[in-house]
Design a protein around this motif. Structure first.
Motif, PDB file in Angstrom:
ATOM      1  N   VAL A 122       0.860  -1.195   0.000  1.00 12.25           N
ATOM      2  CA  VAL A 122       0.000   0.000   0.000  1.00 12.25           C
ATOM      3  C   VAL A 122       0.891   1.238   0.000  1.00 12.25           C
ATOM      4  CG1 VAL A 122      -1.848  -1.205   1.242  1.00 12.25           C
ATOM      5  CG2 VAL A 122      -0.224   0.210   2.514  1.00 12.25           C
ATOM      6  N   CYS A 123       0.375   2.277  -0.634  1.00 12.64           N
ATOM      7  CA  CYS A 123       1.084   3.558  -0.655  1.00 12.64           C
ATOM      8  C   CYS A 123      -0.030   4.604  -0.556  1.00 12.64           C
ATOM      9  CB  CYS A 123       1.859   3.667  -1.965  1.00 12.64           C
ATOM     10  SG  CYS A 123       2.796   5.195  -2.095  1.00 12.64           S
ATOM     11  N   MET A 124      -0.334   4.984   0.674  1.00  9.65           N
ATOM     12  CA  MET A 124      -1.580   5.730   0.885  1.00  9.65           C
ATOM     13  C   MET A 124      -1.315   7.100   1.495  1.00  9.65           C
ATOM     14  SD  MET A 124      -3.730   2.385   2.089  1.00  9.65           S
ATOM     15  CE  MET A 124      -5.385   3.025   2.133  1.00  9.65           C
TER      16      MET A 124
ATOM     17  N   GLY B 135      -1.529 -12.581  -7.623  1.00 11.52           N
ATOM     18  CA  GLY B 135      -2.740 -12.368  -6.820  1.00 11.52           C
ATOM     19  C   GLY B 135      -2.536 -11.330  -5.730  1.00 11.52           C
ATOM     20  N   GLY B 136      -1.295 -10.837  -5.595  1.00 13.51           N
ATOM     21  CA  GLY B 136      -1.001  -9.828  -4.560  1.00 13.51           C
ATOM     22  C   GLY B 136      -1.638  -8.486  -4.898  1.00 13.51           C
ATOM     23  N   HIS B 137      -1.947  -7.719  -3.844  1.00 11.16           N
ATOM     24  CA  HIS B 137      -2.696  -6.465  -4.015  1.00 11.16           C
ATOM     25  C   HIS B 137      -1.788  -5.242  -3.943  1.00 11.16           C
ATOM     26  CE1 HIS B 137      -6.671  -8.360  -3.266  1.00 11.16           C
ATOM     27  NE2 HIS B 137      -5.931  -9.212  -2.571  1.00 11.16           N
ATOM     28  N   PHE B 138      -2.203  -4.225  -4.657  1.00 13.03           N
ATOM     29  CA  PHE B 138      -1.524  -2.932  -4.555  1.00 13.03           C
ATOM     30  C   PHE B 138      -2.599  -1.851  -4.443  1.00 13.03           C
ATOM     31  CE2 PHE B 138       0.449   0.693  -7.077  1.00 13.03           C
ATOM     32  CZ  PHE B 138       1.057   1.225  -5.957  1.00 13.03           C
ATOM     33  N   VAL B 139      -2.481  -1.029  -3.403  1.00  9.57           N
ATOM     34  CA  VAL B 139      -3.467   0.040  -3.207  1.00  9.57           C
ATOM     35  C   VAL B 139      -2.728   1.372  -3.069  1.00  9.57           C
ATOM     36  CG1 VAL B 139      -5.308   0.934  -1.719  1.00  9.57           C
ATOM     37  CG2 VAL B 139      -5.046  -1.539  -2.038  1.00  9.57           C
ATOM     38  N   ILE B 140      -3.166   2.341  -3.873  1.00  6.66           N
ATOM     39  CA  ILE B 140      -2.625   3.697  -3.724  1.00  6.66           C
ATOM     40  C   ILE B 140      -3.789   4.621  -3.422  1.00  6.66           C
ATOM     41  CG2 ILE B 140      -1.145   5.470  -4.774  1.00  6.66           C
ATOM     42  CD1 ILE B 140      -0.894   3.805  -7.242  1.00  6.66           C
ATOM     43  N   THR B 141      -3.598   5.537  -2.485  1.00  9.12           N
ATOM     44  CA  THR B 141      -4.521   6.671  -2.409  1.00  9.12           C
ATOM     45  C   THR B 141      -3.683   7.932  -2.595  1.00  9.12           C
ATOM     46  OG1 THR B 141      -4.358   6.843  -0.014  1.00  9.12           O
ATOM     47  CG2 THR B 141      -6.139   5.490  -0.861  1.00  9.12           C
ATOM     48  N   TYR B 142      -4.237   8.878  -3.335  1.00  3.83           N
ATOM     49  CA  TYR B 142      -3.469  10.085  -3.660  1.00  3.83           C
ATOM     50  C   TYR B 142      -4.434  11.143  -4.179  1.00  3.83           C
ATOM     51  CZ  TYR B 142      -4.270   8.853  -8.521  1.00  3.83           C
ATOM     52  OH  TYR B 142      -4.897   8.573  -9.702  1.00  3.83           O
TER      53      TYR B 142
ATOM     54  N   ASP C 298      -1.575  10.148  -0.011  1.00  3.09           N
ATOM     55  CA  ASP C 298      -0.903  11.112  -0.889  1.00  3.09           C
ATOM     56  C   ASP C 298       0.616  11.030  -0.802  1.00  3.09           C
ATOM     57  OD1 ASP C 298      -1.520  12.804  -2.941  1.00  3.09           O
ATOM     58  OD2 ASP C 298      -1.361  14.623  -1.750  1.00  3.09           O
ATOM     59  N   THR C 299       1.133   9.830  -0.597  1.00  3.25           N
ATOM     60  CA  THR C 299       2.596   9.669  -0.562  1.00  3.25           C
ATOM     61  C   THR C 299       3.187   9.639  -1.964  1.00  3.25           C
ATOM     62  OG1 THR C 299       2.481   8.428   1.486  1.00  3.25           O
ATOM     63  CG2 THR C 299       4.447   8.105   0.178  1.00  3.25           C
ATOM     64  N   LEU C 300       2.487   9.004  -2.889  1.00  3.48           N
ATOM     65  CA  LEU C 300       3.062   8.824  -4.231  1.00  3.48           C
ATOM     66  C   LEU C 300       3.512  10.146  -4.862  1.00  3.48           C
ATOM     67  CD1 LEU C 300       3.560   6.335  -6.081  1.00  3.48           C
ATOM     68  CD2 LEU C 300       1.570   7.096  -7.377  1.00  3.48           C
ATOM     69  N   PRO C 301       2.726  11.227  -4.733  1.00  4.81           N
ATOM     70  CA  PRO C 301       3.183  12.490  -5.337  1.00  4.81           C
ATOM     71  C   PRO C 301       4.457  13.057  -4.713  1.00  4.81           C
ATOM     72  CG  PRO C 301       0.815  12.536  -4.987  1.00  4.81           C
ATOM     73  CD  PRO C 301       1.337  11.331  -4.265  1.00  4.81           C
ATOM     74  N   HIS C 302       4.954  12.429  -3.632  1.00  7.81           N
ATOM     75  CA  HIS C 302       6.228  12.893  -3.067  1.00  7.81           C
ATOM     76  C   HIS C 302       7.434  12.432  -3.882  1.00  7.81           C
ATOM     77  CE1 HIS C 302       4.565  13.222   1.319  1.00  7.81           C
ATOM     78  NE2 HIS C 302       4.049  14.088   0.485  1.00  7.81           N
TER      79      HIS C 302
ATOM     80  N   MET D  70     -10.092  12.157  -2.591  1.00  5.20           N
ATOM     81  CA  MET D  70      -8.874  11.335  -2.641  1.00  5.20           C
ATOM     82  C   MET D  70      -9.092  10.213  -3.651  1.00  5.20           C
ATOM     83  SD  MET D  70      -6.227  11.651  -0.646  1.00  5.20           S
ATOM     84  CE  MET D  70      -4.997  10.869   0.329  1.00  5.20           C
ATOM     85  N   ARG D  71      -8.154   9.999  -4.559  1.00  2.34           N
ATOM     86  CA  ARG D  71      -8.293   8.903  -5.524  1.00  2.34           C
ATOM     87  C   ARG D  71      -7.893   7.594  -4.836  1.00  2.34           C
ATOM     88  NH1 ARG D  71     -10.857  10.270 -10.161  1.00  2.34           N
ATOM     89  NH2 ARG D  71     -10.374   8.108 -10.699  1.00  2.34           N
ATOM     90  N   ILE D  72      -8.617   6.557  -5.144  1.00  6.44           N
ATOM     91  CA  ILE D  72      -8.264   5.224  -4.624  1.00  6.44           C
ATOM     92  C   ILE D  72      -8.046   4.310  -5.818  1.00  6.44           C
ATOM     93  CG2 ILE D  72      -9.018   3.264  -3.224  1.00  6.44           C
ATOM     94  CD1 ILE D  72     -10.997   5.308  -1.898  1.00  6.44           C
ATOM     95  N   LEU D  73      -6.861   3.777  -5.942  1.00 11.87           N
ATOM     96  CA  LEU D  73      -6.575   2.865  -7.048  1.00 11.87           C
ATOM     97  C   LEU D  73      -6.174   1.518  -6.456  1.00 11.87           C
ATOM     98  CD1 LEU D  73      -4.429   3.721 -10.156  1.00 11.87           C
ATOM     99  CD2 LEU D  73      -4.223   1.529  -9.020  1.00 11.87           C
ATOM    100  N   HIS D  74      -6.847   0.479  -6.937  1.00 14.08           N
ATOM    101  CA  HIS D  74      -6.533  -0.870  -6.451  1.00 14.08           C
ATOM    102  C   HIS D  74      -6.159  -1.739  -7.650  1.00 14.08           C
ATOM    103  CE1 HIS D  74      -8.213  -5.003  -5.097  1.00 14.08           C
ATOM    104  NE2 HIS D  74      -6.954  -4.898  -4.731  1.00 14.08           N
ATOM    105  N   ALA D  75      -5.018  -2.377  -7.575  1.00 14.54           N
ATOM    106  CA  ALA D  75      -4.590  -3.244  -8.670  1.00 14.54           C
ATOM    107  C   ALA D  75      -4.117  -4.577  -8.093  1.00 14.54           C
ATOM    108  CB  ALA D  75      -3.454  -2.575  -9.432  1.00 14.54           C
TER     109      ALA D  75
END
Ligand SMILES: NC(=O)c1ccc[n+]([C@@H]2O[C@H](COP(=O)([O-])OP(=O)(O)OC[C@H]3O[C@@H](n4cnc5c(N)ncnc54)[C@H](O)[C@@H]3O)[C@@H](O)[C@H]2O)c1
Ligand SMILES: CC(C)[C@H](N)C(=O)O
Length: 798
Positions: free
Chosen positions: A666-668, A695-702, A670-674, A790-795
């Motif tokens: 997870v990278c939640m 099958g592993g999850h990745f979640v970003i909020t930004y 608003d860390t990614l824009p850093h 806040m955008r939530i992206l799940h992949a």
């Protein structure tokens, strides 16, 4: 068998004393190490000491990731010999002669029995000396930096044992109150540690009294009932017997060669006592001196390297734990890998160089040299796991494919009698014969362009830092476009080395600094200080021109936000964690024990706690703010469940997790824009995809900041309470970056105070990010904004 490159034993012309200079290895660069002036029962004992100490210096530099080799000088004084000023000067001049005779293969500094003033005397004869007094242009006494480096190592161990890097309240036994020991004891006392100390010199008891420490005799102190024992005197203090007597949980100190025999490290491990190898804990002094004087980096950069000992120890303890090794094994393995990745000792080009067009049969050697070049120049900027992994295979496939496809360009290689040799390439103008390289230098082979994995693998920023540090760049080949037959040399065409413009590496020759012809933007970038491990740095000079106060996000957190971070989120980290857990559960994340999760930019722990609630264990929690990591640890009930990592999210994953082992990243918040630049996003996504299990999850909020706010809309109230107000203001720099100005008001005793700090954030369009995730091989399952924008992206990794 002697595994040293050379050992010189002279009988001093003036002193008639044995002067021993041992050069253990110059594989990583010219050797450096201190001069020990000490009493020995016999000169052979001094000789043995020089061999061991110089080998330890090789490991010291290798583990510290510095391009220096290991050496040491010893003058074996007969027992009882007193030195007056004249005799001392004679000895030092004899040592200087011995060093001068090695033509730069070894440079000396102070060690037990010598000081910066002694280095000044040696400096009258030879330039191969460091730590001379500051007024003579040297970096002076190394011991304060050695003490700082040991403190850094102690912090890492304390965090491991007690969950906090603070040494306040810990009990430590310091053995030896010399220059390093006394300095370290003062630092520890200032932090509130409870000290027991000793020295063979009873005069040092005054230091003990001044610090409020308990004084013990040297014979008793090793068995003292303390948390950590700190050897700061001479070597061989840890024998099978003393190891059995220890009552502490760790031994971490600056003394060189603490183990009487290597097996004592195993004994300590069996007794559950952490031993940080002395060549790791004691490296601060030489890191500072060699970095500033021999590698010519800034004092700030050198201090940052000393502080990085904490990260090094963290990483070693992690590796040791992961592989069921002792820290000594993990450290020696790391040193060995770095040394074996270095040049072949006989690889310096000899005689004239031949240039020729490379063919498919060169792919293997090109791959080896290319991998070697990356390993030497990107060490520290890119993870060891990557550099020591399948780089050769990776490069082999690139070169096989390049060299087997005819195109309008050719690759030129230089070789000497031993085969392909390492060159500094020049791109050649179309149609220009190979003997006349164009002036502008391409310092590395171009980053591979074929595919995201290769792009991800190419460490762009490291090269600039390395260039700034004055390291040699020794990539392997130049791509040159050619205009047809007759332009490339026929095989066997000879070029005299001086006239080629190619600069073969000559061992022992100091590195050139910046290329004189470096374009202005490159020179600016090289001048900017980049801490590759932690600073998320933007190297665009435009930003500083427009926003002279803008800092990096790392500095911004240290300076302003970390202290108020949890308050900013609402004040109760567990409440935020509950919300995040609900969100993650809704997205389908559920872990079991042994399901590793990674929280990139963990802050004070809301997501980490959420992941623990969802059953993941361990959670690798990564942040650049130590303060926030410490806060996180204070919230975690089950210390086993969390592995805090002080590091940069850009580079941490390959090091922190084996490929295909992580159940969720997870990278939640608003860390990614850093990240420093948009180009870092696909790199990070590549790391994430590589780390995840199928099958592993990745979640970003930004926040998607691509839509430009105008006028007063740019003032965004973040949070207010009775005693604090946080507002931010957005200033749009260009289409990729917005400068975030945080304005914090705090009220103390009725009076308001204002603090402001600014840093850049990336403007990431949600559609672009979705595309990048897909390009990285992830299957995007959800992409939407929540009620607060806040955008939530799940992949998921297919
Ligand atoms: N000075 C540096 O920057 C540096 C760097 C790396 C490693 N080291 C290592 O750290 C250790 C200390 O170095 P230093 O520069 O402080 O040396 P120093 O000579 O200033 O201090 C050594 C101290 O240890 C005491 N001592 C000697 N034998 C002892 C014993 N058996 N029990 C208790 N005390 C004893 C001495 O009386 C002296 O006070 C050495 O092993 C050195 O190689 C020093
Ligand atoms: C200053 C330095 C050379 C120190 N004596 C060491 O052993 O690391």
């Amino acid at each position: 068998m002697l595994d040293h490159e050379q050992v010189a034993i002279h009988t001093g012309r003036r002193s008639r004393l044995p002067v021993i200079v041992a050069v253990h290895s110059t594989a990583l660069g010219p050797a450096a190490g201190g001069l020990r002036l000490w009493h020995y029962p016999d000169w052979r004992a001094g000789f043995t000491d020089a061999l061991r100490l110089s080998a330890a210096m090789t490991s010291k530099f290798a583990v510290a990731g510095l391009p220096s080799g290991g050496g040491k000088a010893v003058v074996a004084l007969p027992e009882g010999m007193e030195l007056d000023a004249d005799r001392r000067r004679d000895i030092l001049r004899d040592v200087a002669d011995a060093i001068a005779s090695l033509s730069g293969a070894y440079a000396t500094g102070p060690d037990v029995g010598t000081s910066p003033d002694d280095m000044a005397v040696i400096g009258e004869t030879t330039p191969h000396v460091f730590c001379r007094p500051a007024h003579l242009g040297g970096s002076g006494d190394s011991s304060p930096h050695t003490a700082q480096g040991t403190l850094a190592a102690l912090r890492a161990v304390s965090r491991r044992l007690y969950g906090t890097s603070s040494l306040g309240g810990r009990s430590l036994a310091v053995i030896g109150l010399g220059r390093v020991g006394a300095g370290l004891a003062r630092l520890l006392a200032a932090e509130g540690a409870v000290l027991t100390v000793t020295d063979i010199d009873p005069d040092e008891q005054k230091i003990s009294d001044g610090l409020g420490a308990v004084w013990r005799s040297p014979d008793e102190i090793l068995a003292a009932d303390v948390d950590i024992v700190v050897p700061a005197a001479l070597g061989s203090v840890l024998t099978r017997q003393t190891a059995a007597d220890l009552r502490c949980r760790a031994v971490v100190g600056p003394a060189n060669n603490q183990l009487a025999t290597p097996d004592v490290a195993d004994l300590l491990h069996q007794r559950d006592i952490i031993w940080v190898p002395d060549y790791v804990a004691s490296a601060g002094g030489v890191i500072d001196a060699v970095s500033t004087e021999l590698h010519r980096v800034s004092a700030d950069e050198a201090r940052a390297r000393v502080r990085a000992i904490e990260d090094t120890v963290d990483a070693l303890l992690d590796t040791a734990q992961r592989h069921g090794q002792t820290p000594a094994q993990a450290a020696s393995e790391l040193a060995r890998r770095r040394l074996s990745a270095a040049v072949r000792p006989t690889g310096s080009p000899t005689g004239s160089l031949r240039l020729r067009a490379a063919g498919p049969g060169d792919a293997e050697n090109m791959a080896l040299l290319h991998a070697d070049s990356w390993r030497r120049h990107y060490r520290g900027a890119y993870s060891d796991a990557f550099l020591d992994g399948d780089v050769v295979a990776d490069r082999r496939s690139v070169w096989s494919s390049r060299l087997s496809h005819a195109s309008g360009s050719a690759t030129v290689v230089a070789e000497d009698d031993t085969g392909l040799c390492r060159v500094r390439p020049r791109h050649l103008r179309r149609g220009r014969p190979l003997g006349q390289p164009r002036r502008q230098s391409a310092r590395h082979p171009a980053p591979p362009k074929n595919g995201p994995r290769h792009r991800a693998a190419f460490p762009r920023r490291g090269g600039h830092r390395r260039a700034r540090e004055g390291q040699r760049h020794v990539p392997v080949g130049a791509r040159t476009e050619h205009g047809g037959p007759g332009v490339l040399p026929s095989p066997g065409r000879h070029l005299r080395r001086r006239s080629t413009g190619f600069a073969p590496r000559r061992r022992g020759v100091p590195a050139r600094r910046l290329p004189r012809q470096a374009p202005l933007h490159l020179a600016r970038r090289l001048a900017a200080r980049v801490d590759q491990r932690t600073a998320r740095h933007t190297d665009n000079p435009k930003e500083h021109a427009m926003n002279p106060d803008a800092t990096t996000s790392v500095d911004h957190y240290d300076r302003l936000l970390a202290e108020h971070y949890t308050w900013m989120l609402g004040g109760d980290v567990h409440e935020v964690a509950a919300r995040q857990a609900a969100l993650l559960a809704e997205l389908g994340l559920a872990g079991t024990d042994n399901d590793t999760a990674v929280d990139l930019g963990c802050g004070s722990g809301a997501q980490t706690l959420a992941l623990i609630r969802l059953g993941f264990s361990p959670v690798i929690a990564v942040d650049t703010s130590r303060r926030l990591l410490d806060e996180l640890i204070s919230y975690v009930g089950d210390a086993e469940a969390v592995r805090p990592v002080h590091g940069d999210i850009c580079t941490v994953l390959p090091e922190a997790a084996e490929p295909g082992t992580v159940a969720a990243v997870v990278c939640m918040g608003d860390t990614l824009p850093h990240l420093p630049s948009k180009a870092d996003v696909p790199v990070l996504l590549g790391h994430i995809n590589r780390a995840l299990v199928p099958g592993g999850h990745f979640v970003i909020t930004y926040r998607d900041l691509t839509a430009e706010l105008r006028g007063t809309d740019r003032f965004i109230p973040v949070r207010s309470s009775d005693d604090r107000l946080l507002t931010c203001f957005l200033e749009y720099r260009d289409e990729d970056t917005v400068i975030v100005h945080d304005l914090l008001h705090t009220r103390t005793n009725g009076a308001w105070q204002q603090q402001a700090s600014s840093y850049p954030k990336l403007r990431l369009a949600s559609s672009w990010l979705v595309e990048q995730c897909r390009a990285a091989g992830l299957d995007v399952r959800h992409d939407a904004a929540d009620s607060r924008g806040m955008r939530i992206l799940h992949a998921v990794k297919p």
